[in-house]
Design an enzyme around this catalytic site. Structure first.
Site, mmCIF file in Angstrom:
data_model
loop_
_atom_site.group_PDB
_atom_site.id
_atom_site.type_symbol
_atom_site.label_atom_id
_atom_site.label_comp_id
_atom_site.label_asym_id
_atom_site.label_seq_id
_atom_site.Cartn_x
_atom_site.Cartn_y
_atom_site.Cartn_z
ATOM 1 N N LYS A 272 44.638 -5.416 -18.063
ATOM 2 C CA LYS A 272 45.435 -6.600 -18.371
ATOM 3 C C LYS A 272 45.443 -7.534 -17.169
ATOM 4 O O LYS A 272 45.440 -7.061 -16.028
ATOM 5 C CB LYS A 272 46.890 -6.193 -18.661
ATOM 6 C CG LYS A 272 47.122 -5.504 -19.982
ATOM 7 C CD LYS A 272 48.611 -5.203 -20.161
ATOM 8 C CE LYS A 272 48.891 -4.382 -21.406
ATOM 9 N NZ LYS A 272 48.638 -5.096 -22.661
ATOM 10 N N ARG A 346 48.130 3.057 -30.423
ATOM 11 C CA ARG A 346 47.759 3.605 -31.740
ATOM 12 C C ARG A 346 46.969 4.908 -31.588
ATOM 13 O O ARG A 346 47.003 5.755 -32.460
ATOM 14 C CB ARG A 346 46.983 2.538 -32.530
ATOM 15 C CG ARG A 346 45.704 2.110 -31.902
ATOM 16 C CD ARG A 346 45.211 0.769 -32.436
ATOM 17 N NE ARG A 346 45.959 -0.370 -31.879
ATOM 18 C CZ ARG A 346 45.692 -1.654 -32.162
ATOM 19 N NH1 ARG A 346 44.717 -1.951 -32.995
ATOM 20 N NH2 ARG A 346 46.395 -2.619 -31.616
HETATM 21 N N1 BES Z 1 51.593 -2.448 -24.976
HETATM 22 C C1 BES Z 1 50.766 -3.438 -25.548
HETATM 23 C C2 BES Z 1 51.487 -4.356 -26.541
HETATM 24 C C3 BES Z 1 52.547 -5.238 -25.963
HETATM 25 C C4 BES Z 1 52.262 -6.506 -25.516
HETATM 26 C C5 BES Z 1 53.864 -4.799 -25.935
HETATM 27 C C6 BES Z 1 53.256 -7.309 -24.996
HETATM 28 C C7 BES Z 1 54.865 -5.606 -25.436
HETATM 29 C C8 BES Z 1 54.570 -6.864 -24.968
HETATM 30 C C9 BES Z 1 49.605 -2.766 -26.289
HETATM 31 O O1 BES Z 1 49.191 -1.559 -25.777
HETATM 32 C C10 BES Z 1 48.442 -3.697 -26.200
HETATM 33 O O2 BES Z 1 47.996 -3.942 -25.125
HETATM 34 N N2 BES Z 1 48.005 -4.208 -27.339
HETATM 35 C C11 BES Z 1 46.921 -5.123 -27.398
HETATM 36 C C12 BES Z 1 46.054 -4.714 -28.547
HETATM 37 C C13 BES Z 1 44.713 -5.419 -28.585
HETATM 38 C C14 BES Z 1 43.868 -5.018 -27.412
HETATM 39 C C15 BES Z 1 44.010 -5.061 -29.887
HETATM 40 C C16 BES Z 1 47.493 -6.511 -27.625
HETATM 41 O O3 BES Z 1 48.506 -6.645 -28.310
HETATM 42 O O4 BES Z 1 46.946 -7.458 -27.094
HETATM 43 MG MG MG Z 2 47.717 -1.663 -24.281
#
Ligand code: BES
Ligand code: MG
Ligand code: ZN
Length: 490
Positions: A272, A346
């Site tokens: 990230k 997931r």
């Molecule tokens: N933990 C994150 C989701 C999240 C984002 C929670 C902001 C709280 C605040 C999750 O693991 C994630 O990174 N999801 C990605 C999925 C994508 C790569 C398909 C997302 O939401 O961008």
């Molecule tokens: Mg993630």
């Protein structure tokens, strides 16, 4: 905080702040009228001057009463439209009051028009206890001073046992919610998967729950390959946590509450950017809800068996980290192509959901800070609800409405399913950005068999950087009250 009843006349009652409630456009009557009369119409006059009309969320403090009544100050709080009034209004009022009286008062009193029905005292109390939450463990100077010590309910009607019953319930609900908040607010260096497991076993011990914790070797032995894969980039070993509440009388109904427990989500190799990585200590928000719920359930003793399941891991970038293009064989034999290591929630949930199915439960509800897409769709204050069973989804939505946690259903659109079709495996762990909250839920659906299942994406409301009128800064504990209500409610 101590809660007491007083039958003393409201005009004579002594408190630092006397709280009275005004509906929008309401004419003064009863207690409000007698206070206003004793104050020589002062409430009416300043309301007109300050254009205070009783809107919900608005309030007005009369900070001097010049000995004309027993209390030093009067706080008028708006109750909004009479037709929209509910216990949710009162929970908000409780929280608003804590904010308004901060530093001013150790003794507050509620006038009787604020608690006229069942659940009203409980809701006000919950509002106060949730509203006075602060996470200041790491502040050297953490004495904000003058907390509310005594809360007086001024009423001639309310019975002592009603007061006790309602305030005890509110205490339990608030402590459980605040426990979840603490866990989420703890920094990731402290709250590791191992620490989460320790906390879980303490909760089990305190509440007389059964507790099983799987360490790395046991997770490997059982073939929880999703949890293994996600944790492989971290020095911190994963944990799988299974708490069980057995009802006093044997019951045939059973339910599993499943929580995502990523104690820090760096994104893994699909790292990230810094701004998105901050706050990712919250990525165990679902697991915090599970622990908060189990704590309360142990006391409330509903007649249903409740399993609390948590897949806990970090998502890091170590040399052994799992990679895009990897294929993982899940607990139920399905193969997962890794497209994006940041869609790790997931993957760990797949193991936990399969495990829940093996327990032969009647229903599964999972909570997860799963997707940014859910926040894009619904904003920061509303959780997305999806699943494979409309009756269960409706019940969850109803429970959340009744406790004032906002949820909204998103559709499982069959046309979107192609997004997670893989060329090399049974499914892939990420599709395009469009409909990301829904495709995440569709991924999870592969692991629940035909068990009725609801998924609550709490990415938005689990953590509010700035807080809101009704929620603290940081962790909110969102979901704890909904699930307790769902399990124990009618
Ligand atoms: N933990 C994150 C989701 C999240 C984002 C929670 C902001 C709280 C605040 C999750 O693991 C994630 O990174 N999801 C990605 C999925 C994508 C790569 C398909 C997302 O939401 O961008
Ligand atoms: Mg993630
Ligand atoms: Zn995550």
């Amino acid at each position: 905080m101590e809660f007491i009843l007083s039958r003393v006349n409201i005009v004579k009652l002594k408190a630092d702040v006397l709280v009275i409630g005004i509906f929008k456009g309401q004419r003064y009557s009863g207690a409000v009228k007698s206070i206003n009369d004793s104050l020589g119409n002062a409430l009416k006059n300043i309301s007109e001057e300050e254009r205070f009309e009783g809107d919900l969320g608005k309030s007005l403090m009369l900070s001097r009463t010049l000995g004309k009544i027993g209390s030093k100050r009067v706080l008028m709080v708006g109750l909004g439209e009479k037709t929209e009034f509910s216990t949710n209004t009162l929970r908000k009022i409780g929280t608003l009051v804590t904010n308004k009286v901060k530093g001013l008062s150790s003794i507050i009193a509620f006038s009787s028009e604020l608690f006229r029905g069942p659940g009203h005292i409980s809701a006000l109390t919950e509002g106060l206890l949730l509203g006075s939450y602060e996470f200041n463990k790491y502040k050297t100077n953490n004495s904000e001073g003058n907390e509310i010590e005594k809360v007086i309910f001024a009423s001639k009607q309310v019975k002592a046992f009603t007061l006790k019953e309602e305030t005890d319930f509110a205490r339990l609900i608030s402590e459980s919610t605040n426990l979840a908040r603490d866990l989420v607010n703890e920094p990731p260096v402290y709250l590791t998967p191992r620490k989460l497991a320790e906390v879980a076993s303490q909760i089990a011990k305190d509440g007389g729950l059964n507790c099983e914790i799987f360490d790395y070797a046991e997770i490997e032995r059982r073939g929880m390959n999703g949890l293994m894969a996600v944790s492989s980039g971290s020095e911190e070993p994963p944990r799988f946590i299974h708490l069980t509440y057995e009802p006093p009388r044997k019951s045939r109904r059973s339910i599993a509450i499943v929580g995502k427990g990523i104690t820090f989500d760096s994104g893994g190799l699909c790292l990230k950017p810094p701004d998105s990585m901050r706050t990712m200590k919250m990525d165990m928000g679902g697991s915090a809800v599970v622990l908060g719920v189990m704590k309360a359930i142990a006391v409330l003793q509903p007649s249903v068996r409740v399993h609390g399941l948590i897949a806990a891991s970090e998502n890091m970038t170590g040399a052994k980290a799992y990679k895009p293009d990897d294929v993982i064989r899940a607990y139920n034999g399905k193969t997962i192509e890794v497209i994006n290591t940041d869609a790790e929630g997931r993957i760990v949930l797949s193991d936990a959901l399969c495990y829940a199915v093996e327990l032969k439960v009647d229903e599964i509800v999972d909570l997860a800070t799963l997707t940014g897409a859910c926040m894009v769709g619904l904003g920061s204050y509303t959780a997305g609800v999806m699943g494979n069973n409309q009756t269960l989804i409706d019940k969850i939505r109803k429970a959340s409405d009744s406790v004032g946690e906002k949820t909204w259903q998103l559709p499982m659109d069959d046309e979107l399913r192609v997004e997670i079709k893989s060329n090399v495996a049974d499914i892939k762990n990420a599709g395009s950005r469009m409909g990301g909250a829904i495709t995440a839920a569709m991924f999870l659906e592969n692991f629940v068999g035909d068990v009725p299942w609801a998924h609550i994406d709490i990415a938005g409301p689990a953590f509010l950087e700035k807080g809101s009128d009704w929620s603290p800064k940081g962790a909110t504990g969102f979901g704890v009250r909904t699930i307790i209500q769902y399990i124990t409610g009618k």
